[in-house]
Scaffold this motif. Structure first.
Motif, mmCIF file in Angstrom:
data_model
loop_
_atom_site.group_PDB
_atom_site.id
_atom_site.type_symbol
_atom_site.label_atom_id
_atom_site.label_comp_id
_atom_site.label_asym_id
_atom_site.label_seq_id
_atom_site.Cartn_x
_atom_site.Cartn_y
_atom_site.Cartn_z
ATOM 1 N N VAL A 22 37.483 40.992 39.314
ATOM 2 C CA VAL A 22 36.091 41.028 39.774
ATOM 3 C C VAL A 22 35.942 40.205 41.053
ATOM 4 C CG1 VAL A 22 33.740 40.236 39.232
ATOM 5 C CG2 VAL A 22 35.047 41.522 37.520
ATOM 6 N N LEU A 25 36.806 41.866 44.316
ATOM 7 C CA LEU A 25 35.952 42.966 44.767
ATOM 8 C C LEU A 25 34.863 42.525 45.742
ATOM 9 C CD1 LEU A 25 35.546 44.902 41.410
ATOM 10 C CD2 LEU A 25 36.912 45.577 43.400
ATOM 11 N N TRP A 149 37.723 49.506 25.588
ATOM 12 C CA TRP A 149 37.536 49.257 27.019
ATOM 13 C C TRP A 149 38.869 48.830 27.642
ATOM 14 C CZ3 TRP A 149 32.566 47.809 29.567
ATOM 15 C CH2 TRP A 149 31.454 48.082 28.774
ATOM 16 N N GLY A 152 40.190 48.117 33.706
ATOM 17 C CA GLY A 152 39.466 48.791 34.778
ATOM 18 C C GLY A 152 38.035 49.125 34.398
ATOM 19 N N ASP A 153 37.824 49.501 33.153
ATOM 20 C CA ASP A 153 36.472 49.821 32.677
ATOM 21 C C ASP A 153 35.566 48.593 32.740
ATOM 22 O OD1 ASP A 153 37.340 52.428 31.945
ATOM 23 O OD2 ASP A 153 37.991 51.691 29.980
ATOM 24 N N VAL A 155 36.012 45.792 34.553
ATOM 25 C CA VAL A 155 35.830 45.382 35.952
ATOM 26 C C VAL A 155 34.795 46.282 36.623
ATOM 27 C CG1 VAL A 155 36.970 45.195 38.209
ATOM 28 C CG2 VAL A 155 38.129 44.369 36.141
ATOM 29 N N GLU A 156 34.907 47.565 36.421
ATOM 30 C CA GLU A 156 33.964 48.517 37.026
ATOM 31 C C GLU A 156 32.538 48.267 36.528
ATOM 32 O OE1 GLU A 156 33.073 53.236 36.624
ATOM 33 O OE2 GLU A 156 35.170 52.658 36.906
ATOM 34 N N ARG A 157 32.371 48.014 35.233
ATOM 35 C CA ARG A 157 31.030 47.761 34.688
ATOM 36 C C ARG A 157 30.411 46.506 35.307
ATOM 37 N NH1 ARG A 157 27.664 48.334 30.020
ATOM 38 N NH2 ARG A 157 25.848 47.065 30.569
ATOM 39 N N HIS A 159 31.213 45.020 38.150
ATOM 40 C CA HIS A 159 30.977 45.251 39.572
ATOM 41 C C HIS A 159 29.715 46.077 39.780
ATOM 42 C CE1 HIS A 159 32.301 46.904 43.667
ATOM 43 N NE2 HIS A 159 32.070 45.627 43.841
ATOM 44 N N ARG A 160 29.559 47.135 39.012
ATOM 45 C CA ARG A 160 28.376 47.989 39.111
ATOM 46 C C ARG A 160 27.097 47.212 38.787
ATOM 47 N NH1 ARG A 160 29.735 51.747 35.595
ATOM 48 N NH2 ARG A 160 28.420 50.953 33.919
ATOM 49 N N ASP A 161 27.163 46.385 37.725
ATOM 50 C CA ASP A 161 25.991 45.588 37.345
ATOM 51 C C ASP A 161 25.591 44.633 38.471
ATOM 52 O OD1 ASP A 161 25.972 46.856 34.888
ATOM 53 O OD2 ASP A 161 26.750 45.135 33.765
ATOM 54 N N SER A 170 28.644 48.184 48.669
ATOM 55 C CA SER A 170 29.761 48.427 47.729
ATOM 56 C C SER A 170 31.027 48.765 48.487
ATOM 57 C CB SER A 170 29.418 49.556 46.786
ATOM 58 O OG SER A 170 29.058 50.709 47.482
#
Length: 170
Positions: A22, A25, A149, A152-153, A155-157, A159-161, A170
């Motif tokens: 995270v 990113l 999870w 990657g799932d 980390v993506e969640r 980052h998106r939040d 982004s």
């Protein structure tokens, strides 16, 4: 804008891997990573106790980042009994606070631990003493991360939040 991300879970669950991913990113200097193990075990060389100096030091380091408008990622086992009050205070300092907690069986944490570089430093006996199962924080609904999870799932969640409330592209 101050953003707090808390990633909690038992030893071997994957929280340090997620937290480091995270941090990478975000632009350099915009995300402060505060790992409980680094503060407690390496900086202070202390045991995990409710009155340990690491609780206050984690809070001060994270507070430093929040005061400067950074994304602050606090990660560690962070048991409710020892760290719950500190996490609640930090959440109150942040404009936005996101909480994620790994909820894995002890057997799953052992499987994940076997692939870590620390696997030779400690094993199942030590980990059993640290394992506390699911321990939700009483002041916030955490995103509960189960065995389904992948790294990657998660980390993506996160980052998106964070991007949903942050001023950075982004």
């Amino acid at each position: 804008m101050s953003i707090l991300v808390v990633i909690r879970g038992n030893s071997g669950s994957g929280k340090s891997t997620v937290a480091s991913a995270v941090q990478r990113l975000f632009p350099r200097g915009r995300c402060l990573l505060v790992p409980q193990d680094i503060v407690r075990r390496h900086m202070l060389r202390e045991y995990d106790t409710p009155s340990g100096g690491n609780v206050e030091l984690i809070e001060r380091i994270a507070g430093f980042g929040l005061e400067r408008g950074l994304v602050v990622v606090v990660e560690g086992i962070l048991s409710v009994g020892h760290y719950g009050g500190m996490l609640e205070r930090l959440s109150g300092l942040a404009e936005f606070a996101f909480h994620y907690s790994f909820d894995l069986t002890f057997e799953e944490t052992l499987v994940r631990h076997a692939g870590r570089k620390q696997a030779g430093e400690f094993g199942a006996v030590e980990m059993a003493g640290w394992y506390h199962g699911w321990q939700p924080l009483g002041f916030v609904d955490e995103v509960r991360i189960d065995v389904g999870w992948g790294v990657g799932d998660v980390v993506e969640r996160i980052h998106r939040d964070v991007l949903g409330v942050s001023p950075w592209p982004s």
